[in-house]
Design an enzyme around this catalytic site. Structure first.
Site, PDB file in Angstrom:
ATOM      1  N   SER A  60     -24.230 -85.664   7.383  1.00 24.04           N
ATOM      2  CA  SER A  60     -23.623 -86.150   8.634  1.00 24.04           C
ATOM      3  C   SER A  60     -22.119 -86.412   8.490  1.00 24.04           C
ATOM      4  O   SER A  60     -21.663 -86.988   7.492  1.00 24.04           O
ATOM      5  CB  SER A  60     -24.316 -87.444   9.080  1.00 24.04           C
ATOM      6  OG  SER A  60     -23.635 -87.987  10.197  1.00 24.04           O
ATOM      7  N   SER A 113     -20.603 -88.247  10.747  1.00 26.41           N
ATOM      8  CA  SER A 113     -20.352 -89.475  11.502  1.00 26.41           C
ATOM      9  C   SER A 113     -19.732 -90.591  10.645  1.00 26.41           C
ATOM     10  O   SER A 113     -18.820 -91.276  11.111  1.00 26.41           O
ATOM     11  CB  SER A 113     -21.638 -89.967  12.168  1.00 26.41           C
ATOM     12  OG  SER A 113     -22.021 -89.035  13.150  1.00 26.41           O
ATOM     13  N   LYS A 137     -34.244 -88.567  17.709  1.00 26.30           N
ATOM     14  CA  LYS A 137     -33.665 -88.792  19.041  1.00 26.30           C
ATOM     15  C   LYS A 137     -34.715 -88.931  20.146  1.00 26.30           C
ATOM     16  O   LYS A 137     -34.538 -89.716  21.074  1.00 26.30           O
ATOM     17  CB  LYS A 137     -32.738 -87.630  19.414  1.00 26.30           C
ATOM     18  CG  LYS A 137     -31.441 -87.564  18.633  1.00 26.30           C
ATOM     19  CD  LYS A 137     -30.635 -86.380  19.149  1.00 26.30           C
ATOM     20  CE  LYS A 137     -29.304 -86.221  18.480  1.00 26.30           C
ATOM     21  NZ  LYS A 137     -28.484 -85.196  19.128  1.00 26.30           N
ATOM     22  N   ASP A 175     -24.123 -87.028  24.005  1.00 27.62           N
ATOM     23  CA  ASP A 175     -23.849 -85.615  23.690  1.00 27.62           C
ATOM     24  C   ASP A 175     -23.246 -84.856  24.879  1.00 27.62           C
ATOM     25  O   ASP A 175     -22.303 -84.088  24.722  1.00 27.62           O
ATOM     26  CB  ASP A 175     -25.136 -84.901  23.230  1.00 27.62           C
ATOM     27  CG  ASP A 175     -25.452 -85.178  21.767  1.00 27.62           C
ATOM     28  OD1 ASP A 175     -24.522 -85.490  21.004  1.00 27.62           O
ATOM     29  OD2 ASP A 175     -26.637 -85.088  21.398  1.00 27.62           O
ATOM     30  N   GLY A 234     -32.225 -75.896  23.852  1.00 28.68           N
ATOM     31  CA  GLY A 234     -32.722 -76.903  22.910  1.00 28.68           C
ATOM     32  C   GLY A 234     -32.180 -78.283  23.260  1.00 28.68           C
ATOM     33  O   GLY A 234     -31.740 -78.533  24.389  1.00 28.68           O
ATOM     34  N   ASN A 249     -31.679 -68.404  27.767  1.00 28.31           N
ATOM     35  CA  ASN A 249     -32.266 -68.697  26.450  1.00 28.31           C
ATOM     36  C   ASN A 249     -33.144 -67.545  25.989  1.00 28.31           C
ATOM     37  O   ASN A 249     -33.729 -66.830  26.801  1.00 28.31           O
ATOM     38  CB  ASN A 249     -33.103 -69.986  26.525  1.00 28.31           C
ATOM     39  CG  ASN A 249     -33.434 -70.538  25.152  1.00 28.31           C
ATOM     40  OD1 ASN A 249     -32.550 -70.601  24.293  1.00 28.31           O
ATOM     41  ND2 ASN A 249     -34.669 -70.937  24.925  1.00 28.31           N
ATOM     42  N   GLU A 294     -39.119 -69.295  28.946  1.00 32.12           N
ATOM     43  CA  GLU A 294     -39.885 -70.440  29.470  1.00 32.12           C
ATOM     44  C   GLU A 294     -39.141 -71.756  29.235  1.00 32.12           C
ATOM     45  O   GLU A 294     -39.192 -72.668  30.055  1.00 32.12           O
ATOM     46  CB  GLU A 294     -41.283 -70.537  28.809  1.00 32.12           C
ATOM     47  CG  GLU A 294     -42.196 -69.347  29.061  1.00 32.12           C
ATOM     48  CD  GLU A 294     -41.803 -68.109  28.255  1.00 32.12           C
ATOM     49  OE1 GLU A 294     -41.505 -68.258  27.051  1.00 32.12           O
ATOM     50  OE2 GLU A 294     -41.765 -67.000  28.838  1.00 32.12           O
TER      51      GLU A 294
END
Ligand code: NAP
Length: 271
Positions: free
Chosen positions: A14, A16, A65, A99, A125, A146, A150
């Site tokens: 990460s 972050s 998440k 995000d 996604g 995509n 579906e």
């Protein structure tokens, strides 16, 4: 000293910690940010533990998440997106998703208007969900294309509740790209180590287009190289990463984040 962190599994990669610690340093705040490896089974205990220990706030990454929605009190946007990436402990355990705002700010800080624009979003996604909701709410017409049709259809159906959205597969991609003002890659295609991948090549783009790749490793993806060849304006994934972090920082501290310092720290680490 106030503690902050990111929970995920894996999490050692990460960016972050380097980004937020640069922000705390620039503002002279007595705070530290660390990465903690936490499995989904232990998420609830970890969140309550951080709350009890007086943490200032947390980020969540893969695979936590979605699971966090059942533990924290999610904002309306986080619930719509179906994922939480920021937890604030100021008033209980509030869950946010920054995000989409990160993507919006990456565009607007480059002077790109969103309202009324045709946006072609590649991917359906987790990141695509956050971006599609935010940009549709901001008045863009979002086409979600995509590989798995579906998934695009399911996302477009959800996003239609807040704005304009439609779904597509990849068979008509060249025409969709020609009709779009802004092309966003939110698939993992082109990401390290498979850096020779791109869904779109220069012959499919036009020079009045903005091409935004949310993949940030490498910073200059093959898609962005192709976009430059076509004369398009390009934005890289580092900007979204920095602005989603900046939004979390604002939620936790109420302070204006030093975005330039955060960007510098991320780019240095990636280089
Ligand atoms: P995800 O939920 O796993 O979704 C992956 C998406 O990529 C799906 O739409 C998938 O299509 C598509 N895809 C994967 N391989 C493909 C291929 N070979 N050809 C065509 N489509 C393909 O992942 P995510 O969390 O949304 O993340 C996607 C990318 O965004 C990652 O590279 C991640 O690092 C980056 N990201 C960047 C930021 C930032 O701040 N800059 C934030 C979040 C994520 P199918 O549905 O057909 O499988």
């Amino acid at each position: 000293m106030k503690l902050f962190g990111v929970l995920g599994d894996p999490v050692s990669h990460s960016l972050s910690p380097v980004m937020h610690n640069a922000a705390f340093k620039a503002l002279g705040m007595d705070c530290e940010y660390h990465a903690f490896r936490v499995s989904p089974e232990n998420l609830e205990k970890a969140l309550y533990g951080a709350y009890a220990l007086g943490f200032g706030g947390l980020n969540l990454t893969i695979p936590l998440k979605e699971k966090a929605l059942d533990i924290v009190q999610p904002s309306e946007l986080a619930r719509q997106i179906g994922a939480v990436n920021t937890v604030d402990f100021e008033h209980g355990m509030a869950g946010h998703n920054t995000d989409g705002m990160g993507a919006k700010m990456a565009l607007s800080s480059a002077g790109i208007k969103i309202t009324g624009k045709n946006i072609l979003l590649l991917g359906a996604g987790g990141a695509a969900r956050a971006i599609a909701f935010q940009l549709a709410k901001d008045g863009a017409r979002v086409t979600i294309a995509n590989r798995t049709l579906e998934r695009a259809e399911a996302l477009a159906k959800d996003v239609k509740k807040v704005g304009k959205a439609q779904a597509s597969g990849y068979e008509n991609l060249k025409n969709l790209i020609q009709d779009s003002d802004i092309l966003i890659n939110s698939t993992s295609v082109g990401m390290y180590p498979k850096i020779s991948g791109t869904i779109v090549t220069s012959d499919m783009m036009h020079k009045d287009q903005v091409v935004f790749d949310i993949v940030y490793n490498p910073q200059n993806t093959l898609l962005l190289k192709e976009a430059k060849k076509a004369g398009a304006t390009t934005i890289d994934g580092v900007m979204m990463l920095v602005f989603q972090g900046a939004e979390s920082f604002k939620i936790w501290t109420g302070r204006t984040p030093p975005v330039d310092e955060m960007e510098k720290a991320v780019r240095e680490k990636l280089a």
